[in-house]
Design a protein around this motif. Sequence first.
Motif, PDB file in Angstrom:
ATOM      1  N   VAL A  22       0.954  -1.098   0.100  1.00 30.29           N
ATOM      2  CA  VAL A  22       0.005   0.004  -0.239  1.00 30.29           C
ATOM      3  C   VAL A  22       0.798   1.215   0.097  1.00 30.29           C
ATOM      4  O   VAL A  22       0.467   2.109  -0.757  1.00 30.29           O
ATOM      5  CB  VAL A  22      -1.038   0.113   1.195  1.00 30.29           C
ATOM      6  CG1 VAL A  22      -1.459   1.454   1.321  1.00 30.29           C
ATOM      7  CG2 VAL A  22      -1.920  -1.194   1.109  1.00 30.29           C
ATOM      8  N   PHE A  23       1.810   1.137   0.741  1.00 34.41           N
ATOM      9  CA  PHE A  23       2.786   2.363   0.824  1.00 34.41           C
ATOM     10  C   PHE A  23       3.438   2.479  -0.434  1.00 34.41           C
ATOM     11  O   PHE A  23       3.824   3.808  -1.013  1.00 34.41           O
ATOM     12  CB  PHE A  23       3.925   2.352   1.952  1.00 34.41           C
ATOM     13  CG  PHE A  23       3.134   3.052   3.131  1.00 34.41           C
ATOM     14  CD1 PHE A  23       2.900   4.202   3.425  1.00 34.41           C
ATOM     15  CD2 PHE A  23       2.979   2.168   4.148  1.00 34.41           C
ATOM     16  CE1 PHE A  23       2.455   4.659   4.423  1.00 34.41           C
ATOM     17  CE2 PHE A  23       2.341   2.641   5.582  1.00 34.41           C
ATOM     18  CZ  PHE A  23       2.153   3.811   5.522  1.00 34.41           C
ATOM     19  N   LEU A  69       2.477   1.916  -3.284  1.00 32.05           N
ATOM     20  CA  LEU A  69       1.588   2.332  -4.276  1.00 32.05           C
ATOM     21  C   LEU A  69       1.257   3.848  -3.883  1.00 32.05           C
ATOM     22  O   LEU A  69       1.228   4.757  -5.028  1.00 32.05           O
ATOM     23  CB  LEU A  69       0.118   1.785  -4.286  1.00 32.05           C
ATOM     24  CG  LEU A  69      -1.056   2.164  -4.901  1.00 32.05           C
ATOM     25  CD1 LEU A  69      -0.880   2.066  -6.440  1.00 32.05           C
ATOM     26  CD2 LEU A  69      -2.392   1.520  -4.386  1.00 32.05           C
ATOM     27  N   GLY A  70       1.032   4.259  -2.839  1.00 34.68           N
ATOM     28  CA  GLY A  70       0.940   5.747  -2.379  1.00 34.68           C
ATOM     29  C   GLY A  70       2.187   6.325  -2.640  1.00 34.68           C
ATOM     30  O   GLY A  70       2.016   7.426  -3.108  1.00 34.68           O
ATOM     31  N   LEU A  77       2.349   7.126  -6.495  1.00 32.30           N
ATOM     32  CA  LEU A  77       1.263   8.056  -6.804  1.00 32.30           C
ATOM     33  C   LEU A  77       1.822   9.510  -6.381  1.00 32.30           C
ATOM     34  O   LEU A  77       1.513  10.587  -7.021  1.00 32.30           O
ATOM     35  CB  LEU A  77      -0.069   8.043  -6.047  1.00 32.30           C
ATOM     36  CG  LEU A  77      -0.919   6.731  -6.649  1.00 32.30           C
ATOM     37  CD1 LEU A  77      -2.229   6.457  -5.950  1.00 32.30           C
ATOM     38  CD2 LEU A  77      -1.077   6.949  -8.154  1.00 32.30           C
ATOM     39  N   SER A  78       2.460   9.517  -5.261  1.00 33.82           N
ATOM     40  CA  SER A  78       2.874  11.013  -4.819  1.00 33.82           C
ATOM     41  C   SER A  78       4.080  11.346  -5.681  1.00 33.82           C
ATOM     42  O   SER A  78       4.291  12.578  -5.970  1.00 33.82           O
ATOM     43  CB  SER A  78       3.312  11.030  -3.370  1.00 33.82           C
ATOM     44  OG  SER A  78       4.424  10.187  -3.181  1.00 33.82           O
TER      45      SER A  78
END
Length: 120
Positions: free
Chosen positions: A63-64, A66-67, A70-71
């Motif tokens: 999840v991190f 992926l984040g 995106l960032s």
Amino acid sequence: MVARTELKNAAIGAVITIVLSFTGFSALFGGGVAGYLQKASPKRGAKTGAISGGIAVVPILLVFVLGLGLSLWQPGALGVPGGVELAVILLVMFPLLFAWIIGLSAVGGYVGAYLYSNAQ
């Protein structure tokens, strides 16, 4: 070598850690369940709890990542240059998060095994 039952108990604790991840202390609860289910000494329960935390880190890491992807799509999204942002996340935030999850899971495993041994 880790026994099959220890992995099963650790996996159950990891699922609890992930399901309760909104609490902030979910690793303590998940490790506690894993240690309690292990039905062993507190030291062995701490090991099972730490394994549980290690298993729980995998989906959290995904999840991190992926984040993070995106960032980085918009460099400087956090108000600092993109390279600094990435370095802080990789060198500071990830290791602290992993230490928090695995450490709390080990403490929970110790407490869970201690509670099991005193309930007998």
